[in-house]
Design a protein around this motif. Sequence first.
Motif, PDB file in Angstrom:
ATOM      1  N   ASN A 107      38.661  -8.275  12.624  1.00  0.00           N
ATOM      2  CA  ASN A 107      39.769  -7.528  12.304  1.00  0.00           C
ATOM      3  C   ASN A 107      39.517  -6.569  11.067  1.00  0.00           C
ATOM      4  OD1 ASN A 107      41.413 -10.473  12.908  1.00  0.00           O
ATOM      5  ND2 ASN A 107      41.972  -8.648  13.880  1.00  0.00           N
ATOM      6  N   CYS A 126      38.647  -3.019   8.878  1.00  0.00           N
ATOM      7  CA  CYS A 126      39.172  -1.710   8.088  1.00  0.00           C
ATOM      8  C   CYS A 126      38.299  -0.643   7.998  1.00  0.00           C
ATOM      9  CB  CYS A 126      39.732  -2.551   6.637  1.00  0.00           C
ATOM     10  SG  CYS A 126      40.614  -1.192   5.775  1.00  0.00           S
ATOM     11  N   PRO A 152      47.118  -3.716  16.661  1.00  0.00           N
ATOM     12  CA  PRO A 152      47.328  -4.397  15.309  1.00  0.00           C
ATOM     13  C   PRO A 152      45.898  -5.068  14.926  1.00  0.00           C
ATOM     14  CG  PRO A 152      47.685  -5.895  17.117  1.00  0.00           C
ATOM     15  CD  PRO A 152      47.440  -4.446  17.669  1.00  0.00           C
ATOM     16  N   ARG A 202      42.718  -2.067  10.743  1.00  0.00           N
ATOM     17  CA  ARG A 202      43.818  -1.272   9.839  1.00  0.00           C
ATOM     18  C   ARG A 202      42.788   0.114   9.646  1.00  0.00           C
ATOM     19  NH1 ARG A 202      43.923  -2.938   4.848  1.00  0.00           N
ATOM     20  NH2 ARG A 202      42.112  -4.269   4.908  1.00  0.00           N
ATOM     21  N   SER A 221      43.732  -5.577   1.014  1.00  0.00           N
ATOM     22  CA  SER A 221      45.052  -5.435   1.117  1.00  0.00           C
ATOM     23  C   SER A 221      45.501  -5.559   2.763  1.00  0.00           C
ATOM     24  CB  SER A 221      45.660  -4.178   0.515  1.00  0.00           C
ATOM     25  OG  SER A 221      45.278  -4.546  -0.695  1.00  0.00           O
ATOM     26  N   THR A 222      45.466  -6.666   3.225  1.00  0.00           N
ATOM     27  CA  THR A 222      45.702  -6.766   4.811  1.00  0.00           C
ATOM     28  C   THR A 222      46.853  -6.502   5.440  1.00  0.00           C
ATOM     29  OG1 THR A 222      46.005  -8.961   4.403  1.00  0.00           O
ATOM     30  CG2 THR A 222      43.968  -8.636   4.874  1.00  0.00           C
ATOM     31  N   TYR A 223      47.986  -5.802   4.550  1.00  0.00           N
ATOM     32  CA  TYR A 223      49.047  -5.283   5.043  1.00  0.00           C
ATOM     33  C   TYR A 223      49.466  -3.900   5.115  1.00  0.00           C
ATOM     34  CZ  TYR A 223      53.866  -5.628   7.148  1.00  0.00           C
ATOM     35  OH  TYR A 223      54.977  -5.426   7.764  1.00  0.00           O
ATOM     36  N   ILE A 224      48.186  -3.368   4.684  1.00  0.00           N
ATOM     37  CA  ILE A 224      48.325  -1.935   4.513  1.00  0.00           C
ATOM     38  C   ILE A 224      47.427  -0.988   5.612  1.00  0.00           C
ATOM     39  CG2 ILE A 224      47.969   0.085   3.099  1.00  0.00           C
ATOM     40  CD1 ILE A 224      48.175  -1.626   0.383  1.00  0.00           C
ATOM     41  N   SER A 225      47.943  -0.176   5.978  1.00  0.00           N
ATOM     42  CA  SER A 225      47.293   0.651   7.106  1.00  0.00           C
ATOM     43  C   SER A 225      48.021   2.108   7.325  1.00  0.00           C
ATOM     44  CB  SER A 225      47.372  -0.207   8.586  1.00  0.00           C
ATOM     45  OG  SER A 225      46.549   0.622   9.234  1.00  0.00           O
TER      46      SER A 225
END
Length: 248
Positions: A139, A141, A180, A183, A230-234
């Motif tokens: 997962n 980035c 998903p 990111r 920041s795992t909810y920023i893409s």
Amino acid sequence: MAQRVALITGGGKRIGAATASLLMEHGWFVLIHVRNSVVEAQQILEDFEQKNGSKAPAEILQADLNLDEDITSLLQVVSGHEMVEKSGGLHALIHNASIYSSQDYDSVSLETLRLNTRLHIEVPFVLTQGLLPQLRSANGCVIGMIDTSLGLAWKGLSHYTSSKAGLRQLMMNLAGDLAPEIRVNCVAPGAIIAADWESEHFASVVEKVPLGRAGETIDVAKAVMFLLESTYISGQIINVDGGWSVSP
Ligand SMILES: NC(=O)c1ccc[n+]([C@@H]2O[C@H](COP(=O)([O-])OP(=O)(O)OC[C@H]3O[C@@H](n4cnc5c(N)ncnc54)[C@H](OP(=O)(O)O)[C@@H]3O)[C@@H](O)[C@H]2O)c1
């Protein structure tokens, strides 16, 4: 938790070196790609060892990204690297390698244009694609190092700014295509460190920066770290420019 692993291109000096060092300080294992800056990259490792009294969690990988065979072997080394296998994949891929020169549009050669598009668009495209299984399984980035040229007319930089625009759009597109699992974001430095040829121009730019100074390499490294954590920023772009891009 397994140690996280990052690959940063052009990580031997300047902004890339600051980013590699910060990642190591935060416990990451860093694959530091260089073309020529082997000695400078070794210094990053030595500095870490002196400061922390332990072996630097990093390895230097050399490749000229203008050469297809070097890209192929870099992909092989990274995808089969023991740390990537042990840690469940590749957690970060930072497209930092770059070239930057100024030249009147009238005289820019096709070769110069191709070198810029090669390094800023083709290489990030191919490296990301080649490391998808490793990025997916961790997962990961992906971060594109762009700049603050968006929407402005920069004299003598058409070959550079157009290729960075390509990188920016590639990253935004991949934020959709690779979700998903993965990111994808960008960091856009402003005036951080001058190239050898632009010290006069750089000083005139810094005068216009609202925060009144050039940035430091660590300022850019911190933005990279923020995006990695920041795992909810893409699909986002962080300008690290002292407010320059919004000043009238
Ligand atoms: N400096 C700034 O103020 C500023 C401003 C805006 C945006 N940026 C962006 O931020 C990033 C870092 O900036 P920087 O000034 O630190 O970068 P840089 O010094 O211009 O370049 C970083 C590295 O790219 C590598 N590179 C160049 N051609 C290569 C090739 N053919 N194959 C492999 N590697 C190659 C070089 O590695 P070797 O040294 O190992 O040969 C170089 O050290 C860049 O993407 C840049 O566009 C920087």
